[in-house]
Scaffold this active site. Sequence first.
Site, PDB file in Angstrom:
ATOM      1  N   ASN A 113       0.848  -1.188   0.000  1.00 29.90           N
ATOM      2  CA  ASN A 113       0.000   0.000   0.000  1.00 29.90           C
ATOM      3  C   ASN A 113       0.887   1.242   0.000  1.00 29.90           C
ATOM      4  OD1 ASN A 113      -1.727   2.116   0.556  1.00 29.90           O
ATOM      5  ND2 ASN A 113      -2.430   1.325   2.511  1.00 29.90           N
ATOM      6  N   CYS A 121      -4.920   0.689   5.703  1.00 25.19           N
ATOM      7  CA  CYS A 121      -4.504  -0.689   5.972  1.00 25.19           C
ATOM      8  C   CYS A 121      -4.304  -0.944   7.464  1.00 25.19           C
ATOM      9  CB  CYS A 121      -3.266  -1.052   5.166  1.00 25.19           C
ATOM     10  SG  CYS A 121      -1.875   0.040   5.358  1.00 25.19           S
ATOM     11  N   GLU A 147      -8.798   6.200  16.201  1.00 20.64           N
ATOM     12  CA  GLU A 147     -10.120   5.927  15.645  1.00 20.64           C
ATOM     13  C   GLU A 147     -11.070   5.351  16.698  1.00 20.64           C
ATOM     14  OE1 GLU A 147     -10.038   3.862  11.912  1.00 20.64           O
ATOM     15  OE2 GLU A 147      -8.721   5.358  11.009  1.00 20.64           O
TER      16      GLU A 147
END
Length: 157
Positions: A113, A121, A147
């Site tokens: 990525n 990811c 998060e």
Amino acid sequence: MPWGEVSTVWGVFYAAWEEEALVALRFPHDPPGTALRESPLLSWLAAELNEYFLGRRAAFTVPLRLSGPPFFLEVWAELRRVPYGERVTYGELASRLGKPMGARAVGRALARNPIPILIPCHRVVGKTGLGGFGPGLFWKDRLLGLEAAHGEKFSPR
């Protein structure tokens, strides 16, 4: 491909772009080793990353340009559908792509990525632990913690 600095509240990241789209992002401990240039795209990216790091943004609008094998592009596209604050295992992501035995292939795609955070990811974990993360598990844990702390305000539920 030019590289430039992206100053954030979490340190100086490095970004590369082609035309007016982001193609790569590196973390503070991994400078590109090339002369750095400036671009309006870097200011846009810095503003969005700072909002994200401060828990004020869940999605990014900076244009991306991705290239790679078709399977990698499929994995990265599916990964962008994993909601902020949620986690998915490598096997679950493979199943979503119609490849229930493809967890390792998904892991290889994630390892390549080029734009971590924007292609999240860090939200992919192993069945029994964090799994890997190119920039390092310190960063993965930090992003997941961010998060988790702010997920409710961005949850569609």
